[in-house]
Design a protein around this motif. Structure first.
Motif, short mmCIF file in Angstrom:
data_model
loop_
_atom_site.label_atom_id
_atom_site.label_comp_id
_atom_site.label_asym_id
_atom_site.label_seq_id
_atom_site.Cartn_x
_atom_site.Cartn_y
_atom_site.Cartn_z
N SER A 182 99.96 -21.28 28.77
CA SER A 182 100.33 -22.11 29.92
C SER A 182 101.83 -22.40 29.92
CB SER A 182 99.54 -23.41 29.90
OG SER A 182 99.86 -24.20 31.02
N LEU A 215 97.74 -19.89 40.89
CA LEU A 215 96.95 -19.21 39.86
C LEU A 215 96.67 -20.15 38.69
CD1 LEU A 215 95.64 -16.57 38.94
CD2 LEU A 215 97.84 -15.94 37.94
N GLN A 216 97.67 -20.92 38.28
CA GLN A 216 97.47 -21.88 37.21
C GLN A 216 96.42 -22.92 37.59
OE1 GLN A 216 98.47 -21.04 34.13
NE2 GLN A 216 99.78 -22.80 33.78
N GLU A 224 92.99 -21.38 37.47
CA GLU A 224 92.58 -21.20 36.08
C GLU A 224 92.12 -22.52 35.49
OE1 GLU A 224 91.74 -19.22 32.50
OE2 GLU A 224 92.01 -18.51 34.53
N GLN A 225 92.79 -23.61 35.82
CA GLN A 225 92.38 -24.92 35.34
C GLN A 225 90.99 -25.27 35.87
OE1 GLN A 225 94.93 -28.13 36.63
NE2 GLN A 225 94.11 -29.54 35.13
N ARG A 277 88.68 -23.13 36.79
CA ARG A 277 87.72 -22.24 36.13
C ARG A 277 87.39 -22.72 34.73
NH1 ARG A 277 87.11 -17.88 32.75
NH2 ARG A 277 89.26 -17.95 32.08
N LEU A 278 88.39 -23.14 33.98
CA LEU A 278 88.15 -23.62 32.62
C LEU A 278 87.28 -24.89 32.63
CD1 LEU A 278 91.63 -23.04 30.97
CD2 LEU A 278 89.49 -21.83 30.48
#
Length: 93
Positions: free
Chosen positions: A32, A58-59, A62-63, A65-66
């Motif tokens: 990150s 995108l970040q 991704e957050q 998704r996690l």
């Protein structure tokens, strides 16, 4: 690591799972930081604000998704899956 934890018990090997989570968290934090540096480079010296905004999006994805993966793992945790109708399980769902 989560699958190994589920297969480790009962009794479950939580210390190993906690260690794995710690290692993965550190790796994600390092990645990150690198992505944030790329975003800053694109937004500043390279003058590519559109690309910087795509990196930021995108970040954020991704957050999300996690967080979703963590929630799904928690919902499948052996401690909760045995108690399908508990208040905690209903709240998680």
């Amino acid at each position: 690591g989560h699958l190994q934890y589920q297969r480790s018990g009962p009794p479950y090997d939580f210390p190993s799972y906690r260690s794995t989570v710690h290692e993965v968290t550190q790796a994600f934090a390092a990645a990150s930081r690198e992505v944030l540096a790329v975003e800053a480079e694109l937004a500043g010296p390279r003058g590519q604000p559109l690309l910087a905004s795509h990196v930021r999006s995108l970040q954020q994805l991704e957050q999300t998704r996690l967080a979703t993966v963590a929630l799904l793992q928690l919902m499948g945790a052996p401690e909760l899956s045995e108690q399908e109708n508990t208040l905690e399980m209903r709240q998680l769902k």
